[in-house]
Design a protein around this motif. Structure first.
Motif, PDB file in Angstrom:
ATOM      1  N   ASP A 157     -59.373 -25.303  68.451  1.00 40.33           N
ATOM      2  CA  ASP A 157     -59.025 -23.975  68.006  1.00 40.33           C
ATOM      3  C   ASP A 157     -58.247 -24.089  66.700  1.00 40.33           C
ATOM      4  OD1 ASP A 157     -58.806 -21.237  67.986  1.00 40.33           O
ATOM      5  OD2 ASP A 157     -57.999 -21.087  70.009  1.00 40.33           O
ATOM      6  N   SER A 204     -66.388 -22.279  62.264  1.00 37.60           N
ATOM      7  CA  SER A 204     -66.738 -20.873  62.142  1.00 37.60           C
ATOM      8  C   SER A 204     -65.788 -20.068  63.008  1.00 37.60           C
ATOM      9  CB  SER A 204     -68.186 -20.637  62.588  1.00 37.60           C
ATOM     10  OG  SER A 204     -68.515 -19.261  62.516  1.00 37.60           O
ATOM     11  N   SER A 205     -65.293 -18.960  62.480  1.00 33.29           N
ATOM     12  CA  SER A 205     -64.429 -18.046  63.228  1.00 33.29           C
ATOM     13  C   SER A 205     -63.225 -18.747  63.863  1.00 33.29           C
ATOM     14  CB  SER A 205     -65.232 -17.316  64.306  1.00 33.29           C
ATOM     15  OG  SER A 205     -66.265 -16.554  63.715  1.00 33.29           O
ATOM     16  N   ILE A 211     -62.904 -21.835  64.952  1.00 33.12           N
ATOM     17  CA  ILE A 211     -63.193 -22.957  65.844  1.00 33.12           C
ATOM     18  C   ILE A 211     -63.873 -24.065  65.048  1.00 33.12           C
ATOM     19  CG2 ILE A 211     -64.502 -23.727  67.858  1.00 33.12           C
ATOM     20  CD1 ILE A 211     -64.153 -20.990  69.061  1.00 33.12           C
ATOM     21  N   MET A 251     -71.637 -23.558  69.584  1.00 29.27           N
ATOM     22  CA  MET A 251     -70.853 -22.580  68.827  1.00 29.27           C
ATOM     23  C   MET A 251     -71.310 -21.149  69.082  1.00 29.27           C
ATOM     24  SD  MET A 251     -68.322 -23.940  67.152  1.00 29.27           S
ATOM     25  CE  MET A 251     -67.954 -22.927  65.726  1.00 29.27           C
ATOM     26  N   VAL A 288     -68.026 -18.775  69.919  1.00 27.16           N
ATOM     27  CA  VAL A 288     -67.513 -17.719  69.033  1.00 27.16           C
ATOM     28  C   VAL A 288     -68.005 -16.328  69.418  1.00 27.16           C
ATOM     29  CG1 VAL A 288     -67.372 -19.354  67.119  1.00 27.16           C
ATOM     30  CG2 VAL A 288     -69.425 -17.937  67.367  1.00 27.16           C
ATOM     31  N   LYS A 289     -68.695 -16.220  70.542  1.00 33.01           N
ATOM     32  CA  LYS A 289     -69.343 -14.941  70.868  1.00 33.01           C
ATOM     33  C   LYS A 289     -68.346 -13.797  71.026  1.00 33.01           C
ATOM     34  CE  LYS A 289     -69.578 -15.942  75.838  1.00 33.01           C
ATOM     35  NZ  LYS A 289     -68.710 -14.861  76.299  1.00 33.01           N
ATOM     36  N   ARG A 312     -65.418 -13.641  69.397  1.00 36.96           N
ATOM     37  CA  ARG A 312     -64.510 -13.638  68.248  1.00 36.96           C
ATOM     38  C   ARG A 312     -65.129 -12.823  67.109  1.00 36.96           C
ATOM     39  NH1 ARG A 312     -60.927 -19.023  67.536  1.00 36.96           N
ATOM     40  NH2 ARG A 312     -60.491 -19.413  69.749  1.00 36.96           N
ATOM     41  N   GLN A 341     -65.857 -13.939  60.792  1.00 32.22           N
ATOM     42  CA  GLN A 341     -64.846 -14.245  59.772  1.00 32.22           C
ATOM     43  C   GLN A 341     -65.520 -14.807  58.530  1.00 32.22           C
ATOM     44  OE1 GLN A 341     -61.673 -16.794  61.128  1.00 32.22           O
ATOM     45  NE2 GLN A 341     -61.117 -17.395  59.056  1.00 32.22           N
TER      46      GLN A 341
END
Length: 740
Positions: A343, A566-567, A569, A600, A604-605, A607, A610
């Motif tokens: 994270d 991504s996002s 992570i 991923m 990130v689902k 989140r 970003q």
């Protein structure tokens, strides 16, 4: 008569003499026999005396029954996920203590039948079993192989180790006799059934019943009791969670012995053991890779304690499951795979150290040293950006030799002049070699150390292509620092530790974060990493939202790497063989990138999407020099119209309001060098000043002095070299075949 009588006397005397001569050896044998018997008896009596004293001393030294009940041999650790879900329980589990009255009679009978059929008739040591043990030790390899009594097993489990030697066997016997002298048979059996190890971390029948059958030990059926009793001989072999068929077969042996010894009837012995419902085992396979990494840190985090504890970790159950599936579904046949996911604050969300923990518990995510391939170029380009390069700068992909080393691109071709962004996206080796040579290989190594690489780094030229071995978790840490806009990230897995009753022993404190590179360097490398996924070698890692990352492939396809974020992570994937053999078709942009994307998408689902900050806010030393500092205030400039007429400074303000002048021609902006206008205002030129030789000059001496830094009439001094400015991108050439 006299002669005859004398002859008789002589004959009798001779006979007696012969008898005396014959009786003399027999007297010696008898004498020695008597002596041996006497000394033997004395030794036996002395041994019995010593044994009695040893047993009496041991019995007096033994803890009380209630002290033995409270004694635990090791620490129990319950590991929980970030949401409190129990991941795994490690160490011994003792369950609830069951008194002799609470223990089912069928459980007592099953244990006696299989482990000690003469339990109620011997004094703690079975003489027949002891004779077998002594005989085996005397004629064999000094190993005592006879089965111990229940009392001896209790003595060994509580007071001794498992060393199978004659000395340990003798001490075990003494302690067993002492236990029998101090406690009743029912007390000994109660202690034994609550402390013996049944496998799977379960000590005692209540813990075993809960572990294997999901109910208390007081509710054991005949078939379940037979299964538990059968496991004592070899817990790892006869555990129903390890081998159901072996457990069922061993339970059948126990039932037969119980029938033969009269504990159950023939019909009861026919119970269907295979119909017993076993507790469904939790999916703990890959979780153990994480616990193997995290739990040793408790030695540093906690004071010494032996009480049961609960460890709350950073692991996300869903993400761990998704990571395990992503690795096993994408790893090439015969190869291994590993994944680490962090994270934004360094919390380990998922960690997979291999494809099967039971098959091999070697942790490839945290311990394995493997070459990262071109993913190492992260540090090369970080060093180049910090040295003044920008993603738009032009570089040349051309054959190059550095200190006798001539790298080549995987395609075998060269693209010629390209920009830095394209070189990184398509992982051009020749450009990386030139950059490493220009900034210095030691500088690249220092950059890697700065970002958390803990392994030795070689500084010869080929290091720019990832020839130094690294740990996957260190590479993920480095990319996570880029995701954090250049600030350091410290991986951690333990959030807090409590005792079994909730007392807090430790809580994680946020690590101090330091800025590793300036903001513009972090923005520049993020720009490059994003392009590598969008259009370069990492296309397979796309997940429908911004992703930044880098592929890596070593020579002969021995290692495949992909690390990206991504996002918030950051995740890294490695694949390869443990024997370092070639894996056909393995490249960082294939299986590792696909595993990254599969994981991923789930991670990130929930989140928000970003976007990356790639706005390059360059420092002043990388910008064009300030023209005003060299040429003065723009309002003092002299301008020349298209007819060549000078326009003096200090024109009326109304002529300056319009940026294009009175006739629509654009004026120079503040801070820019003035260019000759295509059409200027029609004004009468002012008289030109004259120089020392009397010739007219276009500008005055004061302005020349300010502009050149010297006295009027002197040759201008050389200006300090100016840093190259960021150049506008040229049309991107068609790249060569991507390499990784």
């Amino acid at each position: 008569m006299d002669k005859r009588g004398n002859r008789r006397k002589h004959a009798v005397r001779d006979k007696r003499a012969r008898n005396a001569a014959n009786d003399k050896p027999q007297s010696r044998v008898a004498l020695w026999g008597k002596r041996i018997a006497l000394w033997g008896g004395a030794m036996v009596l002395l041994g019995a005396l010593f044994l009695g004293l040893a047993v009496a001393f041991a019995a007096r030294s033994l803890p009380s029954f209630y002290q033995l009940k409270a004694t635990q041999n090791a620490q129990t650790i319950v590991v929980r996920a970030r949401d409190g879900t129990e991941l795994v329980e490690l160490g011994p589990s003792y369950g609830k203590w069951l008194t002799s009255r609470e223990i089912p009679q069928v459980m007592k009978d099953a244990m006696i039948a299989v482990e000690d059929r003469r339990y109620f008739s011997h004094p703690g040591v079975d003489p027949l079993g002891l004779m077998r043990a002594l005989y085996t030790a005397a004629t064999g390899d000094r190993r005592v192989s006879a089965t111990s009594t229940i009392t001896q097993q209790l003595a060994r489990n509580v007071f001794l180790n498992n060393n199978r030697s004659l000395d340990r066997k003798m001490r075990e016997g003494v302690l067993a006799l002492a236990l029998e002298a101090k406690f009743s048979k029912q007390q000994i059996l109660e202690l034994y059934l609550n402390k013996v190890y049944f496998g799977g971390g379960a000590y005692g029948i209540d813990s075993a019943s809960r572990t294997f059958f999901s109910h208390p030990g007081s509710e054991l059926s005949t078939a379940e009791a037979a299964i538990i009793a059968g496991m004592v001989k070899a817990p790892s072999r006869y555990s129903p969670t390890a081998d159901v068929d072996a457990a069922v077969g061993r339970a059948g042996v126990v039932l037969r012995l119980m029938r033969e010894q009269g504990f159950i009837t023939a019909s009861q012995a026919q119970v269907d053991v295979s119909a017993v419902k076993l507790k469904k085992e939790k999916a703990q396979n890959s979780v153990r890779y994480f616990t193997d990494w995290a739990l040793p840190q408790l030695d540093l985090l906690l004071p010494e304690t032996f009480e049961p504890i609960e460890v709350w970790t950073t692991l996300d159950v869903g993400m761990q499951r998704a990571a395990t599936t992503a690795i096993t579904a994408n790893v090439p046949g015969g190869a291994q795979g590993a994944m680490v996911s962090l994270d934004r604050d360094g919390a380990v969300l998922a960690l997979v150290g291999g494809t099967d923990y039971v098959e091999t518990n070697y942790n490839r995510a945290t311990n394995a040293l493997r070459q990262p391939g071109s993913s190492w170029k992260l540090f090369v380009y970080l060093a180049a950006l910090e040295a003044g390069y920008t993603p738009e700068d032009r570089v040349v992909d051309t054959p190059v030799t550095v200190n006798g080393w001539s790298p080549r691109n995987s395609s075998g071709r060269n693209a010629g002049e390209i920009n830095l962004r394209t070189a990184f996206a398509y992982s051009i080796n020749t450009v990386a070699a030139q950059l490493g040579n220009e900034v210095g290989f030691g500088t690249v190594a220092s950059m890697a150390k700065r970002f958390g690489i803990t392994t030795p780094i070689k500084t010869y030229p080929s290091m720019v292509l990832g020839s130094s071995e690294v740990r996957l978790i260190d590479m993920v840490r480095a990319f996570a620092a880029v995701s954090a806009e250049g600030y350091s990230v410290e991986p951690y897995g333990i959030v807090k530790v409590t005792t079994g009753d909730g007392k807090l022993l430790y809580t994680h404190e946020k690590a101090r974060s330091t800025q590793l590179v300036p903001d513009y360097v972090a923005a520049g490398i993020t720009d490059l990493l994003q392009t590598a996924v969008a259009t370069g070698t990492g296309k397979a890692a796309q997940i429908g939202r911004p992703v930044a990352g880098k592929t890596g492939t070593t020579s002969s396809n021995k290692d495949g790497y992909f690390v990206g974020f991504s996002s918030g992570i950051t995740t890294g994937v490695w694949m390869g063989r443990d024997d370092n053999a070639r894996v056909a078709g393995l490249q960082g942009g294939t299986a590792p990138a696909r595993a990254f994307a599969a994981y991923m998408r789930y991670a990130v689902k929930d989140r928000p999407v970003q976007k990356f900050d790639t706005d390059l806010k360059l420092p002043e030393w990388q910008l064009e020099p300030d023209d005003e500092a060299i040429f003065g205030d723009p309002e003092d400039y002299y301008f020349i119209d298209e007819q060549g007429n000078l326009i003096e400074p200090g024109r009326p303000a109304d002529q300056r309001d319009d940026p294009f002048g009175v006739d629509g021609e654009r004026r120079p902006e503040d801070g820019q060098r003035p260019l000759p206008p295509s059409g200027g205002p029609r004004q009468v030129p002012a008289p030109l000043p004259r120089g020392a030789d009397g010739a007219p000059q276009a500008i005055g001496d004061d302005f020349l002095d300010e502009a050149t830094g010297g006295a009027s009439g002197r040759r201008p001094q050389a200006q300090p070299p100016r840093q190259p400015s960021p150049r506008q991108p040229a049309p991107r050439p068609v790249p060569t075949q991507p390499q990784q």
